[in-house]
Write a protein that holds these residues in place. Sequence first.
Motif, PDB file in Angstrom:
ATOM      1  N   LYS A   1       0.443  -1.193   0.362  1.00  0.00           N
ATOM      2  CA  LYS A   1       0.213  -0.627   0.039  1.00  0.00           C
ATOM      3  C   LYS A   1       0.890   1.329  -0.301  1.00  0.00           C
ATOM      4  O   LYS A   1       0.594   2.245  -0.600  1.00  0.00           O
ATOM      5  CB  LYS A   1      -1.052   0.476   1.355  1.00  0.00           C
ATOM      6  CG  LYS A   1      -1.910  -0.949   1.027  1.00  0.00           C
ATOM      7  CD  LYS A   1      -2.732  -0.813   2.683  1.00  0.00           C
ATOM      8  CE  LYS A   1      -3.964  -1.845   2.535  1.00  0.00           C
ATOM      9  NZ  LYS A   1      -5.309  -1.804   3.824  1.00  0.00           N
ATOM     10  N   ASN A   2       1.476   1.688   0.843  1.00  0.00           N
ATOM     11  CA  ASN A   2       3.056   2.398   0.875  1.00  0.00           C
ATOM     12  C   ASN A   2       3.020   2.633   0.031  1.00  0.00           C
ATOM     13  O   ASN A   2       3.429   3.959  -0.826  1.00  0.00           O
ATOM     14  CB  ASN A   2       3.703   2.487   2.280  1.00  0.00           C
ATOM     15  CG  ASN A   2       2.563   2.011   3.180  1.00  0.00           C
ATOM     16  OD1 ASN A   2       1.648   2.846   3.855  1.00  0.00           O
ATOM     17  ND2 ASN A   2       3.654   1.680   4.470  1.00  0.00           N
ATOM     18  N   HIS A   3       4.155   1.555  -0.951  1.00  0.00           N
ATOM     19  CA  HIS A   3       4.978   1.854  -2.414  1.00  0.00           C
ATOM     20  C   HIS A   3       4.099   2.594  -3.273  1.00  0.00           C
ATOM     21  O   HIS A   3       4.240   3.013  -3.701  1.00  0.00           O
ATOM     22  CB  HIS A   3       5.195   0.537  -2.714  1.00  0.00           C
ATOM     23  CG  HIS A   3       6.678   0.949  -2.325  1.00  0.00           C
ATOM     24  ND1 HIS A   3       6.434  -0.577  -0.353  1.00  0.00           N
ATOM     25  CD2 HIS A   3       7.869   1.212  -1.490  1.00  0.00           C
ATOM     26  CE1 HIS A   3       8.105  -0.267   0.035  1.00  0.00           C
ATOM     27  NE2 HIS A   3       8.729   0.148  -0.819  1.00  0.00           N
ATOM     28  N   LEU A   4       2.291   1.867  -3.818  1.00  0.00           N
ATOM     29  CA  LEU A   4       2.004   2.115  -4.443  1.00  0.00           C
ATOM     30  C   LEU A   4       1.104   3.537  -4.480  1.00  0.00           C
ATOM     31  O   LEU A   4       0.570   3.951  -5.717  1.00  0.00           O
ATOM     32  CB  LEU A   4       0.722   0.963  -5.061  1.00  0.00           C
ATOM     33  CG  LEU A   4       1.034  -0.623  -5.453  1.00  0.00           C
ATOM     34  CD1 LEU A   4      -0.100  -1.008  -5.175  1.00  0.00           C
ATOM     35  CD2 LEU A   4       1.498  -0.908  -6.698  1.00  0.00           C
ATOM     36  N   SER A   5       1.465   3.844  -3.688  1.00  0.00           N
ATOM     37  CA  SER A   5       0.364   5.023  -3.195  1.00  0.00           C
ATOM     38  C   SER A   5       1.311   5.838  -3.302  1.00  0.00           C
ATOM     39  O   SER A   5       0.784   7.603  -2.910  1.00  0.00           O
ATOM     40  CB  SER A   5      -0.342   5.486  -1.979  1.00  0.00           C
ATOM     41  OG  SER A   5       0.560   5.210  -0.800  1.00  0.00           O
ATOM     42  N   GLU A   6       2.469   6.060  -3.100  1.00  0.00           N
ATOM     43  CA  GLU A   6       3.304   7.242  -3.784  1.00  0.00           C
ATOM     44  C   GLU A   6       4.782   6.888  -4.419  1.00  0.00           C
ATOM     45  O   GLU A   6       5.411   6.498  -4.255  1.00  0.00           O
ATOM     46  CB  GLU A   6       4.408   7.345  -2.521  1.00  0.00           C
ATOM     47  CG  GLU A   6       3.520   7.946  -0.907  1.00  0.00           C
ATOM     48  CD  GLU A   6       3.975   8.229   0.189  1.00  0.00           C
ATOM     49  OE1 GLU A   6       5.692   8.037  -0.075  1.00  0.00           O
ATOM     50  OE2 GLU A   6       3.428   8.167   1.088  1.00  0.00           O
ATOM     51  N   LEU A   7       3.832   6.863  -6.275  1.00  0.00           N
ATOM     52  CA  LEU A   7       4.933   6.806  -7.155  1.00  0.00           C
ATOM     53  C   LEU A   7       5.347   8.103  -7.792  1.00  0.00           C
ATOM     54  O   LEU A   7       4.170   9.296  -7.567  1.00  0.00           O
ATOM     55  CB  LEU A   7       4.208   6.433  -7.870  1.00  0.00           C
ATOM     56  CG  LEU A   7       3.412   4.472  -7.875  1.00  0.00           C
ATOM     57  CD1 LEU A   7       3.210   4.060  -8.912  1.00  0.00           C
ATOM     58  CD2 LEU A   7       5.403   3.914  -7.630  1.00  0.00           C
ATOM     59  N   TYR A   8       6.692   8.100  -7.705  1.00  0.00           N
ATOM     60  CA  TYR A   8       6.829   9.868  -8.274  1.00  0.00           C
ATOM     61  C   TYR A   8       7.597   9.382  -9.722  1.00  0.00           C
ATOM     62  O   TYR A   8       8.054   9.009 -10.129  1.00  0.00           O
ATOM     63  CB  TYR A   8       8.263  10.271  -7.173  1.00  0.00           C
ATOM     64  CG  TYR A   8       7.611  10.331  -5.456  1.00  0.00           C
ATOM     65  CD1 TYR A   8       7.872  11.548  -4.928  1.00  0.00           C
ATOM     66  CD2 TYR A   8       7.806   9.240  -5.054  1.00  0.00           C
ATOM     67  CE1 TYR A   8       7.317  11.306  -4.043  1.00  0.00           C
ATOM     68  CE2 TYR A   8       7.344   9.342  -3.680  1.00  0.00           C
ATOM     69  CZ  TYR A   8       6.974  10.841  -3.113  1.00  0.00           C
ATOM     70  OH  TYR A   8       6.722  10.495  -2.208  1.00  0.00           O
ATOM     71  N   PRO A   9       6.768  10.679 -10.579  1.00  0.00           N
ATOM     72  CA  PRO A   9       7.065  10.936 -11.598  1.00  0.00           C
ATOM     73  C   PRO A   9       8.487  11.719 -11.888  1.00  0.00           C
ATOM     74  O   PRO A   9       8.599  12.980 -11.131  1.00  0.00           O
ATOM     75  CB  PRO A   9       6.053  11.464 -12.203  1.00  0.00           C
ATOM     76  CG  PRO A   9       5.183  12.727 -11.569  1.00  0.00           C
ATOM     77  CD  PRO A   9       5.505  11.755  -9.929  1.00  0.00           C
TER      78      PRO A   9
END
Length: 308
Positions: free
Chosen positions: A89-97
């Motif tokens: 959840k933590n990784h998929l909710s914070e993806l940085y372009p």
Amino acid sequence: MTLVIAGYSYGDFEQESIYFASDSNITQNNVVMVNGFKKVIEIPIKMQDLSFSGEWFNDYYHKSKNDAVCAIAFAGSTLVAQHMINSIKNHLSELYPSYRNGKYILAMSCEGSKQLRNGDYDDSMFLPKHLNSLINADYISEVVEHSIKAVLDKARKHTSMGRYFSAYEAEFILGIQCPQDRKYYLYKYEIVKDPVLGAVVKKAIIRRNTIAMIGSGKFKQDYFEKEVFKAAFDDRIFTKNAHQTLSLTHAYNSFFGTHGFVYSGKRIFKLLNEAIDYENSTGSNIIGKPSGLFELQNGILKRVGFER
């Protein structure tokens, strides 16, 4: 223990979806600790927005809108599995372009060195046409794999994973509709023993002529596949070409009904409930009701079947 079965569904006008059929028991030594435990959950996928003042990049900021949604089912050690789901959840909710080596990329929250630095960027950069193509099923499957691996890496520092491997045993199924090609994909993740590292995660993509099954090893996947796909029919429907499409569509509808999900998903759900009833009748609580049938379609996970 657990039993979760997932597969692809097909219906009219190539309307596709993914289904999950799941029990809800949490047990220890055949004693039911909790029932009604939801083992299939929806997880949002979010790409951070970019804050610019003219051409100057200030920072990232969190947005409320989801860019996509996936579904995760889990089985195994509840404590460890929940920790891994939190990591996912933590990784998929914070993806940085970001932009590196002449390409637009996505960086995870733990990849600070790949994230965009403060500075001037031409206003022709970071347009929607550059960013909208960054999220795809393959990339999401890699993020999920990394998220599970990150938990194992941290746990490895504290104890001997080989010695206490059973405490780390967990399995996951990822279901997602790719935002790019709009097709559905299933992936299975399994924590397996490793002679050097103690435990590692193994990922496999699930083909469209098979199902994914996690949980108690007592149940044989090929039994459920044969019951759903009727072995002989399976080879024809899933190897169709342009010349076969019309006749096979007719044959498929004759077998499953015009709405593939109604019959293939419910067929699996019926088999799951039969397995639960049989186990409970013998005094085994490794799986139990209430059971649920879930469908992932068009970015929404909803429960479409329930049995107490």
